[in-house]
Scaffold this motif. Sequence first.
Motif, mmCIF file in Angstrom:
data_model
loop_
_atom_site.group_PDB
_atom_site.id
_atom_site.type_symbol
_atom_site.label_atom_id
_atom_site.label_comp_id
_atom_site.label_asym_id
_atom_site.label_seq_id
_atom_site.Cartn_x
_atom_site.Cartn_y
_atom_site.Cartn_z
ATOM 1 N N HIS A 185 0.826 -1.213 0.000
ATOM 2 C CA HIS A 185 0.000 0.000 0.000
ATOM 3 C C HIS A 185 0.860 1.264 0.000
ATOM 4 N N ALA A 186 1.992 1.216 0.693
ATOM 5 C CA ALA A 186 2.876 2.385 0.737
ATOM 6 C C ALA A 186 3.403 2.730 -0.647
ATOM 7 N N ARG A 187 3.536 1.722 -1.508
ATOM 8 C CA ARG A 187 4.059 1.945 -2.855
ATOM 9 C C ARG A 187 2.981 2.360 -3.857
ATOM 10 N N ILE A 188 1.786 1.803 -3.717
ATOM 11 C CA ILE A 188 0.783 2.025 -4.766
ATOM 12 C C ILE A 188 -0.475 2.724 -4.260
ATOM 13 N N GLY A 189 -0.539 3.009 -2.968
ATOM 14 C CA GLY A 189 -1.763 3.558 -2.386
ATOM 15 C C GLY A 189 -2.226 4.857 -3.009
ATOM 16 N N GLU A 190 -1.296 5.659 -3.503
ATOM 17 C CA GLU A 190 -1.655 6.952 -4.099
ATOM 18 C C GLU A 190 -1.836 6.871 -5.609
ATOM 19 N N ALA A 215 -12.673 -9.145 -5.219
ATOM 20 C CA ALA A 215 -12.701 -7.709 -5.516
ATOM 21 C C ALA A 215 -11.906 -6.932 -4.478
ATOM 22 N N ASP A 216 -12.007 -7.340 -3.215
ATOM 23 C CA ASP A 216 -11.239 -6.669 -2.162
ATOM 24 C C ASP A 216 -9.744 -6.934 -2.332
ATOM 25 N N ALA A 217 -9.388 -8.171 -2.689
ATOM 26 C CA ALA A 217 -7.977 -8.494 -2.919
ATOM 27 C C ALA A 217 -7.417 -7.685 -4.090
ATOM 28 N N LEU A 218 -8.235 -7.488 -5.123
ATOM 29 C CA LEU A 218 -7.808 -6.667 -6.257
ATOM 30 C C LEU A 218 -7.482 -5.242 -5.819
ATOM 31 N N ARG A 219 -8.313 -4.692 -4.954
ATOM 32 C CA ARG A 219 -8.074 -3.317 -4.490
ATOM 33 C C ARG A 219 -6.742 -3.216 -3.751
ATOM 34 N N TRP A 220 -6.389 -4.232 -2.979
ATOM 35 C CA TRP A 220 -5.098 -4.233 -2.301
ATOM 36 C C TRP A 220 -3.954 -4.273 -3.310
ATOM 37 N N ALA A 221 -4.201 -4.860 -4.483
ATOM 38 C CA ALA A 221 -3.177 -4.934 -5.530
ATOM 39 C C ALA A 221 -3.203 -3.722 -6.447
ATOM 40 N N GLY A 222 -4.040 -2.738 -6.139
ATOM 41 C CA GLY A 222 -4.097 -1.522 -6.943
ATOM 42 C C GLY A 222 -4.949 -1.646 -8.174
ATOM 43 N N ALA A 309 0.317 -6.756 -7.889
ATOM 44 C CA ALA A 309 0.636 -5.323 -7.781
ATOM 45 C C ALA A 309 1.868 -4.979 -8.606
ATOM 46 N N ARG A 310 2.867 -5.853 -8.607
ATOM 47 C CA ARG A 310 4.081 -5.610 -9.411
ATOM 48 C C ARG A 310 3.776 -5.647 -10.899
ATOM 49 N N GLU A 311 2.883 -6.546 -11.292
ATOM 50 C CA GLU A 311 2.525 -6.651 -12.710
ATOM 51 C C GLU A 311 1.759 -5.416 -13.188
ATOM 52 N N LEU A 312 0.869 -4.927 -12.346
ATOM 53 C CA LEU A 312 0.011 -3.815 -12.747
ATOM 54 C C LEU A 312 0.673 -2.450 -12.537
ATOM 55 N N HIS A 313 1.598 -2.377 -11.588
ATOM 56 C CA HIS A 313 2.273 -1.112 -11.276
ATOM 57 C C HIS A 313 3.795 -1.315 -11.237
ATOM 58 N N PRO A 314 4.387 -1.725 -12.348
ATOM 59 C CA PRO A 314 5.825 -2.029 -12.338
ATOM 60 C C PRO A 314 6.688 -0.835 -11.950
ATOM 61 N N GLU A 315 6.239 0.373 -12.288
ATOM 62 C CA GLU A 315 7.042 1.561 -11.988
ATOM 63 C C GLU A 315 7.201 1.766 -10.486
ATOM 64 N N ALA A 316 6.221 1.316 -9.686
ATOM 65 C CA ALA A 316 6.282 1.503 -8.234
ATOM 66 C C ALA A 316 7.248 0.537 -7.573
ATOM 67 N N PHE A 317 7.590 -0.552 -8.266
ATOM 68 C CA PHE A 317 8.463 -1.567 -7.681
ATOM 69 C C PHE A 317 9.804 -1.666 -8.394
ATOM 70 N N ALA A 318 10.064 -0.774 -9.348
ATOM 71 C CA ALA A 318 11.291 -0.870 -10.147
ATOM 72 C C ALA A 318 12.538 -0.713 -9.294
ATOM 73 N N LEU A 319 12.528 0.281 -8.404
ATOM 74 C CA LEU A 319 13.700 0.550 -7.570
ATOM 75 C C LEU A 319 13.286 0.594 -6.113
ATOM 76 N N ASN A 320 14.197 0.184 -5.256
ATOM 77 C CA ASN A 320 13.933 0.166 -3.829
ATOM 78 C C ASN A 320 14.983 0.982 -3.100
ATOM 79 N N GLY A 321 14.613 2.207 -2.754
ATOM 80 C CA GLY A 321 15.516 3.035 -1.967
ATOM 81 C C GLY A 321 16.795 3.346 -2.676
#
Length: 351
Positions: A185-190, A215-222, A309-321
């Motif tokens: 959620h910290a990565r994709i919540g916004e 449907a609820d699980a999908l929302r957690w995955a963005g 979440a990584r599949e749908l929002h790859p840009e949010a998980f590309a780099l870590n810190g």
Amino acid sequence: MLEKTFTRALEKVVCVIVALACCCAVRAAGATVQAAGDKHATRNVTDETGRRVAIPLNVQHIVTLAPNLTETIYALGLEDKLAGDTSYCDTPPAAKLKPHVGSPQTPSLEAIVALHPDLVLATTSINRPETADALLRLGIPVYTSDPHTVRGMLDSIARMADLVGAGEQGAVLVAQLQARLDAVHARIGELPLVHVLFVVWEDPLITIGQNTFIADALRWAGAESAIVAEQNWPQLSIEEVVRVQPEYIVLTPNHSESDAGSKSSELENLRARPAWKALKAVEAGHVVVASDEFDRPAPGLIGAIEQLARELHPEAFALNGGGRKFVGGAGVQMEMVASACANKECVSCVL
């Protein structure tokens, strides 16, 4: 004189309070000793369907009637207490070696009784209420879970852990799973939710309603379903899908009777069909094969959410810190080899 009288009265009151406290303490201690010494002692609980059940204080032999429940028992480290499960239970692989009591929807009462369980765990997602009723008439306690959301699943895990004397392990497991959800959620919540078509079954085409567990699980995955429906498992036409044009198509390995299961094979299969080819998501290659854990309310669901979440929002998980690629602890592959639907607990089996 008045002061002495008040002092004596106060002393008497204090003595009475102390005496009462001592009596209560002795009575409580006696009750605890009696319960501890009685191996048949029970406690009354209300399960998630509202049924009152008397469950032993010291549960040693458990039978699970659904794959998600078996997976939960193993995740809690209680596999030694698992006396038996169903023929559908395959996660972890060791679960397949346990004595089986039949399928989740038609388990053998005789097989369950023969295992002498202290407690049977059931779930509304796949078990029939008649099974629990029959076992209760035989004097076998049954606790039925009924989670409708991801957080509801975590609450269920904590409750079941407490019932079997593993409250501490349950609290640790739930905290770990919640921390992983919070990290996603910290990565994709916004980020905006991705509109997807989640395919429960391909022919006929069945998807999910807005109020389902998936449907609820999908929302957690963005993500959220592009199809708005009050029904839990609405059937729709491909023409309606073309009209709404979802951004992604999300499949699971057991969404059809075919043996295809990889992203490349599924994409090739959809592009070969004129109707599906008209979808912009198919044209762009936005087809995801999610883990079959996605429709199973068990600890493995969190890994499935992380992967989607990584599949749908790859840009949010590309780099870590510090510039390193993000690697989560899911341990669940997105592109899984498809297996027969009869070997899984899924909504397709229930429809």
